[in-house]
Design a protein around this motif. Structure first.
Motif, PDB file in Angstrom:
ATOM      1  N   THR A 106     115.475  -8.395 -14.171  1.00 28.58           N
ATOM      2  CA  THR A 106     115.760  -9.806 -14.411  1.00 28.58           C
ATOM      3  C   THR A 106     117.206 -10.073 -14.796  1.00 28.58           C
ATOM      4  OG1 THR A 106     115.050  -9.677 -16.724  1.00 28.58           O
ATOM      5  CG2 THR A 106     113.382 -10.317 -15.095  1.00 28.58           C
ATOM      6  N   ARG A 108     120.078  -6.741 -11.662  1.00 31.68           N
ATOM      7  CA  ARG A 108     120.235  -6.955 -10.227  1.00 31.68           C
ATOM      8  C   ARG A 108     118.917  -7.392  -9.606  1.00 31.68           C
ATOM      9  NH1 ARG A 108     120.193  -1.396  -6.989  1.00 31.68           N
ATOM     10  NH2 ARG A 108     120.268  -2.907  -5.343  1.00 31.68           N
ATOM     11  N   PRO A 109     119.020  -8.164  -8.546  1.00 29.34           N
ATOM     12  CA  PRO A 109     117.793  -8.569  -7.853  1.00 29.34           C
ATOM     13  C   PRO A 109     117.160  -7.366  -7.154  1.00 29.34           C
ATOM     14  CG  PRO A 109     119.744  -9.405  -6.714  1.00 29.34           C
ATOM     15  CD  PRO A 109     120.221  -8.719  -7.962  1.00 29.34           C
TER      16      PRO A 109
END
Length: 160
Positions: free
Chosen positions: A86, A89-90
């Protein structure tokens, strides 16, 4: 044979029983990949928990240390995982259901925690049962908080 209900054009009662989306359309199977990811992750997590119970069995009437540590470790890993996905990094949209809900949900076992506490309390070991209830709760909450805090600090330190 009965006449179709008003507003229908010959559709069967079974088709009318299917759930509809807010827009009134029947849902597609868009959630199938998520369900599969959770199921596969759950199998991995539950297998790991089962392996832990075989490696470190608990004697009857004693504090269930294996279940306690499984829950604490699972909560700590959840703290690290949630910060990473969260705040850092995605990730792929199926990673969270696979690992968070599936693996960690299958690994941690708060239902066994409740059964173990009940067994201790019913078995005439109220001190051990209440100690187990409190210790697991406090340790699990502390583990998720501490792991998330340490992970945030390590991430911030690495980004400098």
């Amino acid at each position: 044979m009965t006449a179709p209900r008003s507003g229908t054009t010959g559709t069967s009662a079974r088709a009318d029983a299917l759930p509809r989306t807010p827009a009134g359309r029947r849902p597609r199977w868009d959630q199938a990949p998520t369900v599969v990811a959770v199921a596969l992750g759950g199998a991995v997590g539950a297998s790991a928990r089962y392996g832990a119970s075989l490696l470190w069995p608990t004697a009857a009437g004693t504090l269930p240390w294996t279940t306690l540590w499984v829950n604490v470790v699972g909560c700590a890993v959840m703290g690290v995982f949630m910060v990473l996905i969260t705040e850092v990094r995605p990730v792929h949209p199926l990673l969270r259901p696979f690992f968070g809900t599936g693996v960690l949900g299958g690994f941690t076992t708060f239902s066994t925690y409740a059964v173990d506490a009940h067994t201790l309390l019913d078995g005439g070991r109220p001190r051990t049962g209440f100690a187990y209830l409190a210790l697991t709760l406090c340790a699990a909450l502390a583990a998720v908080w501490l792991a998330a805090t340490v992970t945030r600090r390590l991430v911030a330190w690495r980004q400098r």
